[in-house]
Scaffold this motif. Structure first.
Motif, mmCIF file in Angstrom:
data_model
loop_
_atom_site.group_PDB
_atom_site.id
_atom_site.type_symbol
_atom_site.label_atom_id
_atom_site.label_comp_id
_atom_site.label_asym_id
_atom_site.label_seq_id
_atom_site.Cartn_x
_atom_site.Cartn_y
_atom_site.Cartn_z
ATOM 1 N N GLU A 1 -4.709 2.906 4.497
ATOM 2 C CA GLU A 1 -3.517 2.057 4.513
ATOM 3 C C GLU A 1 -2.464 2.584 5.474
ATOM 4 O O GLU A 1 -2.225 3.777 5.551
ATOM 5 N N ALA B 1 -6.435 -6.226 3.709
ATOM 6 C CA ALA B 1 -5.489 -6.692 2.690
ATOM 7 C C ALA B 1 -4.097 -6.304 3.146
ATOM 8 O O ALA B 1 -3.929 -5.360 3.928
ATOM 9 N N SER B 2 -3.090 -7.041 2.666
ATOM 10 C CA SER B 2 -1.729 -6.721 3.087
ATOM 11 C C SER B 2 -0.764 -6.933 1.944
ATOM 12 O O SER B 2 -1.062 -7.641 0.978
ATOM 13 N N SER B 3 0.386 -6.305 2.068
ATOM 14 C CA SER B 3 1.376 -6.370 0.994
ATOM 15 C C SER B 3 2.769 -6.286 1.585
ATOM 16 O O SER B 3 3.000 -5.628 2.596
ATOM 17 N N TYR C 1 -1.148 -7.013 -3.411
ATOM 18 C CA TYR C 1 -1.875 -7.127 -2.145
ATOM 19 C C TYR C 1 -2.607 -8.458 -2.094
ATOM 20 O O TYR C 1 -3.109 -8.934 -3.108
ATOM 21 N N THR D 1 -5.747 -10.298 0.043
ATOM 22 C CA THR D 1 -6.812 -10.095 1.021
ATOM 23 C C THR D 1 -6.767 -11.244 2.025
ATOM 24 O O THR D 1 -6.588 -12.398 1.645
ATOM 25 N N TYR E 1 2.689 -3.320 4.437
ATOM 26 C CA TYR E 1 1.542 -2.448 4.176
ATOM 27 C C TYR E 1 0.261 -3.167 4.581
ATOM 28 O O TYR E 1 0.064 -4.321 4.214
ATOM 29 N N ARG F 1 -3.982 -2.691 4.660
ATOM 30 C CA ARG F 1 -5.087 -1.901 4.171
ATOM 31 C C ARG F 1 -6.380 -2.360 4.820
ATOM 32 O O ARG F 1 -6.659 -3.564 4.846
#
Ligand SMILES: *[C@@H]1O[C@H](CO)[C@@H](O)[C@H](O)[C@H]1NC(C)=O
Ligand SMILES: *[C@@H]1O[C@H](CO)[C@@H](O)[C@H](O)[C@H]1NC(C)=O
Ligand SMILES: *[C@@H]1O[C@H](CO)[C@@H](O)[C@H](O)[C@H]1NC(C)=O
Ligand SMILES: *[C@@H]1O[C@H](CO)[C@@H](O)[C@H](O)[C@H]1NC(C)=O
Length: 447
Positions: free
Chosen positions: A186, A218-220, A226, A228, A262, A264
């Motif tokens: 990440e 995946a992102s946040s 998160y 995907t 973020y 990942r």
């Protein structure tokens, strides 16, 4: 609100209401009738508005010229044309989207869906900066992983901070631990940024190529929830095709682009071990104050809701629905108004996905000549429609009160500094004139 009269005072299908103001009763006349008891026939070409799409009818001349009726003109809202404003101008006809963007026509506006790496209202901007894995702008502390492989009796540490594109040396990449069944790495970008792509690369360890053949992303926004990345327009996770050897780079674009703090990378298939060097491609977020679609109806009626709706004199056809709360809406009932005037009422916009929200424009309205508006309000937002945050004052953390309107028509703009990210936005009226009455627009962007 008044009550219906027991006696029938109103003619021609008018509705009789008592208990409003000083008059013993009031008649609400059917279209085409007027006067205190609806016994006058209203005439004129604008009676029963012939203009469509909220066009304004104006009487020009009551006479007939030649064989052409020219008794009124319709003043159309932007985005409509034709004698009766019946034509929704297709803003897409002018092909405003550049670089292969797909145009969608809206009421009085358009929106472009841009292919990565293009962004902007008209897909005119390229979003292709290298974000700093290779260059070093992304610090070691910003990179973390589910696990780290230690080689040669624990002397070689294949840590996440090594996952930099073109990193050199004997130990020059991240490798997940062999027991790790759900590996990920990440990057915390430390602020929200737009990502349009990723470049990946494997490495060689003890003379053998190791790399990630397939991965998900995946992102946040907050490091807690998160999402995907999905195949565009579908519900299934996008699986990116990765590397095929120890050294060459593979570039994948995100369609659509991702906005996140973020990111990942989740290996799905690895050759020998999950070993990675990488770079992220993207750009800063900027210029974010597009109308989000109250006026243009990009936000559809069913995505507007409220604590309650007022009905003038209790009459259904004079309901002040939440989906009337569109900036510059015309008509007799042309705004949202709640059933009660107190601080527990709200109106809610569902933007269908998380957007960056940078401002709000509010407007009052009139109800049968009475000027009504919200003069002070709070704003709350949510990502799930259940837990809500109220926009706060920066200095003391109290709920921020926004200055609203002062009359029935002018636009009052407030900016959110800093902007917030949310799918759901609520306006909570705090002070008002006569009755809570609101038309509005949200400003922001798709980020
Ligand atoms: C309409 O009603 C009022 C009283 O209710 C009466 O004075 C007036 O003459 C009536 N007008 C017509 C055109 O019938
Ligand atoms: C790694 O890649 C380089 C350059 O393509 C190549 O010369 C070398 O043989 C590869 N090493 C392994 C172990 O595959
Ligand atoms: C608002 O008014 C409604 C109806 O009168 C009432 O049920 C509700 O408790 C009121 N809320 C507040 C905060 O006063
Ligand atoms: C309402 O706004 C319009 C347009 O700004 C203005 O012309 C009108 O005087 C206002 N009406 C009242 C009752 O203030």
């Amino acid at each position: 609100p008044g009550d219906y009269c027991h006696e029938e005072h109103c003619h021609n299908g008018g509705t009789c209401v008592t208990g409003v103001g000083d008059d013993p009763f009031i008649c609400i006349c059917a279209d085409g009738f007027g006067g205190d008891t609806c016994n006058l026939t209203q005439t004129g070409p604008c009676v029963s508005n012939p203009c469509k799409n909220d066009g304004l009818c104006e009487v020009t001349s009551p006479t007939r010229r030649g064989d052409v009726f020219n008794e009124y003109t319709c003043k159309c809202q932007t985005g409509f044309e034709g004698v009766h404003c019946q034509i929704n101008v297709n803003e897409c006809a002018a092909q405003p989207c550049n670089n292969g963007g797909t145009c969608r026509d809206l009421d009085g506006d358009y929106t472009c869906q841009c292919p990565s790496p293009y962004v902007g209202k008209q897909c005119q901007l390229r979003c292709t900066s290298l974000l700093g894995m290779e260059g070093g702008a992304i610090a070691e502390s910003q990179i973390s992983a589910s696990s780290t492989h230690y080689g040669i009796l624990g002397l070689q540490r294949w840590g996440p901070d090594l996952a930099r594109l073109n990193n050199q040396g004997i130990v020059n990449a991240w490798t997940s631990a062999s027991h790790d069944k759900n590996p990920w790495i990440e990057i915390n970008l430390q602020k929200k940024m737009r990502l349009t792509g990723i470049i990946t690369q494997g490495a060689s360890r003890l003379g053998t190529a190791e790399y990630i053949k397939a991965f998900k992303v995946a992102s946040s926004l907050d490091g807690t929830t998160y999402a995907t990345h999905k195949v565009q327009g579908q519900r299934k996770d996008k699986v990116f095709v990765g590397n095929t050897d120890n050294d060459s780079t593979k570039t994948n674009l995100f369609e659509p682009s991702i906005v996140a703090q973020y990111v990942r990378i989740i290996p799905v298939v690895c050759r020998r071990a999950c070993t990675l060097r990488m770079e992220l491609v993207g750009c800063e977020l900027n210029g974010c104050s597009e109308p989000l679609g109250m006026k243009s109806r990009l936000i559809s009626d069913r995505h507007l809701s409220a604590s309650s709706s007022f009905r003038t004199w209790g009459i259904d056809s004079f309901t002040w629905h939440p989906h009337f709360a569109r900036l510059d809406k015309h008509g007799k009932t042309n705004a949202w108004s709640p059933a009660h005037n107190n601080r527990s009422e709200w109106i809610q916009v569902d933007l269908e996905k998380t957007k960056r929200i940078s401002g709000i424009v509010t407007q009052g309205a009139k109800d049968f000549g009475v000027v009504q508006f919200v003069s002070l309000f709070k704003v709350a937002y949510s990502n799930d429609g259940e837990s809500w945050n109220t926009v706060k004052e920066e200095n003391d953390g109290s709920d921020k009160l926004f200055q609203g309107n002062m009359d029935n028509n002018s636009h009052k703009k407030n900016l959110f500094e800093p902007p917030f990210y949310a799918r759901y936005v609520r306006v909570v009226p705090w002070e008002w004139h006569e009755r809570i009455t609101l038309r509005m627009e949200l400003l922001g962007c798709d980020d």
